[in-house]
Write an enzyme that holds these catalytic residues in place. Sequence first.
Site, PDB file in Angstrom:
ATOM      1  N   ARG A 100       0.877  -1.177   0.000  1.00 42.56           N
ATOM      2  CA  ARG A 100       0.000   0.000   0.000  1.00 42.56           C
ATOM      3  C   ARG A 100       0.908   1.218   0.000  1.00 42.56           C
ATOM      4  O   ARG A 100       1.694   1.405   0.935  1.00 42.56           O
ATOM      5  CB  ARG A 100      -0.892  -0.022   1.243  1.00 42.56           C
ATOM      6  CG  ARG A 100      -1.995   1.038   1.301  1.00 42.56           C
ATOM      7  CD  ARG A 100      -3.244   0.651   0.525  1.00 42.56           C
ATOM      8  NE  ARG A 100      -3.960  -0.506   0.986  1.00 42.56           N
ATOM      9  CZ  ARG A 100      -4.947  -0.490   1.891  1.00 42.56           C
ATOM     10  NH1 ARG A 100      -5.322   0.627   2.452  1.00 42.56           N
ATOM     11  NH2 ARG A 100      -5.572  -1.596   2.215  1.00 42.56           N
ATOM     12  N   SER A 202      -8.325   0.514  -1.218  1.00 41.75           N
ATOM     13  CA  SER A 202      -9.486   0.599  -0.351  1.00 41.75           C
ATOM     14  C   SER A 202      -9.912   2.049  -0.137  1.00 41.75           C
ATOM     15  O   SER A 202     -10.257   2.737  -1.091  1.00 41.75           O
ATOM     16  CB  SER A 202      -9.173  -0.102   0.973  1.00 41.75           C
ATOM     17  OG  SER A 202     -10.324  -0.206   1.770  1.00 41.75           O
ATOM     18  N   ASP A 359     -17.227   1.517   1.473  1.00 40.76           N
ATOM     19  CA  ASP A 359     -15.985   2.205   1.130  1.00 40.76           C
ATOM     20  C   ASP A 359     -15.696   1.929  -0.351  1.00 40.76           C
ATOM     21  O   ASP A 359     -16.415   1.155  -0.999  1.00 40.76           O
ATOM     22  CB  ASP A 359     -14.839   1.782   2.054  1.00 40.76           C
ATOM     23  CG  ASP A 359     -14.430   0.328   1.885  1.00 40.76           C
ATOM     24  OD1 ASP A 359     -15.235  -0.466   1.346  1.00 40.76           O
ATOM     25  OD2 ASP A 359     -13.309  -0.028   2.299  1.00 40.76           O
ATOM     26  N   ASP A 361     -13.785   0.123  -2.234  1.00 35.62           N
ATOM     27  CA  ASP A 361     -13.671  -1.229  -2.801  1.00 35.62           C
ATOM     28  C   ASP A 361     -14.751  -2.166  -2.261  1.00 35.62           C
ATOM     29  O   ASP A 361     -14.706  -3.374  -2.494  1.00 35.62           O
ATOM     30  CB  ASP A 361     -12.272  -1.814  -2.579  1.00 35.62           C
ATOM     31  CG  ASP A 361     -11.957  -2.085  -1.115  1.00 35.62           C
ATOM     32  OD1 ASP A 361     -12.449  -1.323  -0.258  1.00 35.62           O
ATOM     33  OD2 ASP A 361     -11.210  -3.035  -0.816  1.00 35.62           O
ATOM     34  N   ASP A 363     -15.647  -3.454   0.583  1.00 33.86           N
ATOM     35  CA  ASP A 363     -15.500  -4.539   1.555  1.00 33.86           C
ATOM     36  C   ASP A 363     -15.923  -4.095   2.959  1.00 33.86           C
ATOM     37  O   ASP A 363     -16.022  -4.908   3.863  1.00 33.86           O
ATOM     38  CB  ASP A 363     -14.084  -5.131   1.555  1.00 33.86           C
ATOM     39  CG  ASP A 363     -12.992  -4.160   1.966  1.00 33.86           C
ATOM     40  OD1 ASP A 363     -13.270  -2.945   2.096  1.00 33.86           O
ATOM     41  OD2 ASP A 363     -11.841  -4.604   2.134  1.00 33.86           O
ATOM     42  N   ARG A 364     -16.189  -2.786   3.123  1.00 35.24           N
ATOM     43  CA  ARG A 364     -16.663  -2.278   4.416  1.00 35.24           C
ATOM     44  C   ARG A 364     -18.076  -1.716   4.260  1.00 35.24           C
ATOM     45  O   ARG A 364     -18.485  -1.348   3.168  1.00 35.24           O
ATOM     46  CB  ARG A 364     -15.740  -1.175   4.935  1.00 35.24           C
ATOM     47  CG  ARG A 364     -14.411  -1.664   5.480  1.00 35.24           C
ATOM     48  CD  ARG A 364     -13.576  -0.470   5.944  1.00 35.24           C
ATOM     49  NE  ARG A 364     -12.433  -0.872   6.737  1.00 35.24           N
ATOM     50  CZ  ARG A 364     -11.259  -1.213   6.235  1.00 35.24           C
ATOM     51  NH1 ARG A 364     -11.077  -1.179   4.922  1.00 35.24           N
ATOM     52  NH2 ARG A 364     -10.265  -1.572   7.022  1.00 35.24           N
ATOM     53  N   THR A 438      -5.621  -8.467  15.188  1.00 31.03           N
ATOM     54  CA  THR A 438      -6.313  -7.459  14.381  1.00 31.03           C
ATOM     55  C   THR A 438      -6.196  -7.772  12.900  1.00 31.03           C
ATOM     56  O   THR A 438      -5.122  -8.105  12.410  1.00 31.03           O
ATOM     57  CB  THR A 438      -5.695  -6.074  14.650  1.00 31.03           C
ATOM     58  OG1 THR A 438      -5.610  -5.891  16.053  1.00 31.03           O
ATOM     59  CG2 THR A 438      -6.537  -4.975  14.040  1.00 31.03           C
ATOM     60  N   GLU A 462     -14.794  -6.821  12.616  1.00 33.40           N
ATOM     61  CA  GLU A 462     -13.805  -5.960  13.248  1.00 33.40           C
ATOM     62  C   GLU A 462     -14.412  -4.565  13.373  1.00 33.40           C
ATOM     63  O   GLU A 462     -15.283  -4.187  12.591  1.00 33.40           O
ATOM     64  CB  GLU A 462     -12.499  -5.922  12.451  1.00 33.40           C
ATOM     65  CG  GLU A 462     -12.602  -5.324  11.066  1.00 33.40           C
ATOM     66  CD  GLU A 462     -11.273  -5.310  10.328  1.00 33.40           C
ATOM     67  OE1 GLU A 462     -10.273  -5.798  10.861  1.00 33.40           O
ATOM     68  OE2 GLU A 462     -11.250  -4.803   9.196  1.00 33.40           O
ATOM     69  N   LYS A 476     -13.774  -9.561   4.976  1.00 29.66           N
ATOM     70  CA  LYS A 476     -14.890  -8.635   5.158  1.00 29.66           C
ATOM     71  C   LYS A 476     -15.553  -8.396   3.807  1.00 29.66           C
ATOM     72  O   LYS A 476     -14.890  -8.374   2.775  1.00 29.66           O
ATOM     73  CB  LYS A 476     -14.416  -7.332   5.801  1.00 29.66           C
ATOM     74  CG  LYS A 476     -13.274  -6.627   5.112  1.00 29.66           C
ATOM     75  CD  LYS A 476     -12.803  -5.456   5.963  1.00 29.66           C
ATOM     76  CE  LYS A 476     -11.595  -4.774   5.360  1.00 29.66           C
ATOM     77  NZ  LYS A 476     -10.352  -5.568   5.497  1.00 29.66           N
TER      78      LYS A 476
END
Length: 650
Positions: A100, A202, A359, A361, A363-364, A438, A462, A476
């Site tokens: 990233r 993301s 978000d 991408d 996934d959230r 995490t 999470e 996720k």
Amino acid sequence: MADKPDISEISQFDKTKLKKTETQEKNTLPTKEIPKKINMENGLESTGDSRLDQAVTQWLLYDKNPKTAAAVRSMVKDKALSELQRCFGARMEFGTAGLRAAMGPGVSCMNDLTIIQTTQGFCAYLEQCFTDLKQRGVVIGFDARAHPPSGGSSKRFACLAASVLISRGVPVYLFSDITPTPYVPFTVSHLGLCAGIMVTASHNPKQDNGYKVYWANGAQIIPPHDKGIAAAIEQNLEPWPESWDTDGALQSSLLNDPYQDIHREYCQTIQQHCFHRELNKNTKVKIVHTSVHGVGHIFVQAAFKAFDLHPPYAVEEQKDPDPEFPTVKYPNPEEGEGVLTLSFALADKEGATVILANDPDADRLAIAEKQKSGQWRVFSGNELGALLGWWMFQCWKQQKVEGKASIKDVYMLSSTVSSKILRAIAVKEGFHFEETLTGFKWMGNRARELMDQGKTVLFAFEEAIGYMCSHAVLDKDGVSAAAIAGEFVSYLASKNITLSHQLRTVYEEYGYHITKNSYFICHNQDTIKRLFDRLRNYDGENSYPKECGGFAITAVRDLTTGYDSNQPDNKAVLPTSKSSQMITFTFANGGVATMRTSGTEPKIKYYTELCAAPGNSDLNQLKAELDNLVDAIVEHFYQPEKNNLTPRPE
């Protein structure tokens, strides 16, 4: 109202469409300019530093992207030493989260050459691990990010990654258009592939991109794969002969487009979590959805259709992918109200009471609900974990199917910095709860282990608004979570209950779990190390704090060093990692606080929770006590003024 999408409308694969398109040692380069003129092999003047000259020369030898090559030449010509040092001082670190970084030239950035080098290393590592790699293959997905100054984009990077793999005879399932991140792990599991690559940053700022890797088990990689891949990258820096040949790769018989089949199969698979179809068809609830300029719109619309829910109202200004993210400062629904301003306006206009936000991408998932006062309540990730966890358990409990698992074989998971509300529900209801380190990489891998033992993993979450509601995706997934949340909201509305009311009911039954999470921004690694070292040597060498601003500390767990005062041998049960900082303090008043660094952002985060027994419903008193605890932690442990830390932007 948004139109219902039709699977037949999704474009067929057009290969021409794609054609154009943990810590390594830092080698910190000296900043002193040596005014000595040496002719470099490529005809450019020396920078005055031989290592930097060598790095630049090698880069220009390998890089075939005219924009990044020209940018490097320009920096050398302009004697922009600090810029050159930033670009070439240290190679991006490949970790369990992959890569990233900002897009741009040099080994520290995401660009054509570093994507090729990374994929060559990944391919070489896969060749070592799988004898059947050339039979099974790899899936590659990408989001809509782009960086015109460097010629980089997620689509371009995905094509280059495909080119590298195809050059070694590896079948590649390259999505022909943008997809949500969850589609990649779904494809790995569904097609039985060796690995998956998702090119996305993301919710990071627009200039960033990322390279996320999934293993054959359908989960993100965990150690030791990260180290193995990082070592293989270092051994494969020189581009292979056909790595740059995207045109040839896109014409190869090894290239497959899974878009249509996977979209259809995904929508079919998540329907196993639809339990109130008739109610969904007739619900009067109005829901707004925003994809925040990301990929989510078409996929959430399709997921709602799969559940026979009315399509959500789409925020017009944000529904189409736009790498500039023009309407938001941060493309991250986790930041709350600032990202949802346009959603609030549309909901008020249409009379909608619930907002769902993915978000970029997808996934959230964030959720907001209109209160009786007319104000909007944005639920925290922990509150949504409580709500969705409760709902998934209720749906499972009411299922009447053959071969249904015994409650003793049912599991829920959450990360160690997330609320322990699932543990409280599990204790009362009789299923198992486990916490992991995490990140969904740990939950996904643990879920796979449990499933392989014949267990049922109902839910994982999470606090960073990430939810795994379907075991078909071991990560996720904001798309399936959106559809499941839509049905949940419709069910509650049929009983004249709001999400806020249901959350209160959950807390009253299982005990209030009050959380407060935030972060400080810090770009200085030395400051971060000094801050955590101080906590480990608080009252002399190797001694942790015994109190914080009057709050007594009863236990300390340090997952950087492996220390846990709660264990008989003082050794932590959860895996430890020296490459990141993470200390958890347990307080005598029932409070728990974790301080940790982020793996993808320059943040020192804190996560705090106060857990009360069922029946203790003095919410204001609990909140006041947690506020005081957080203030003490900030003042005594973070010391923001002394350490020059920037608080989370409001």
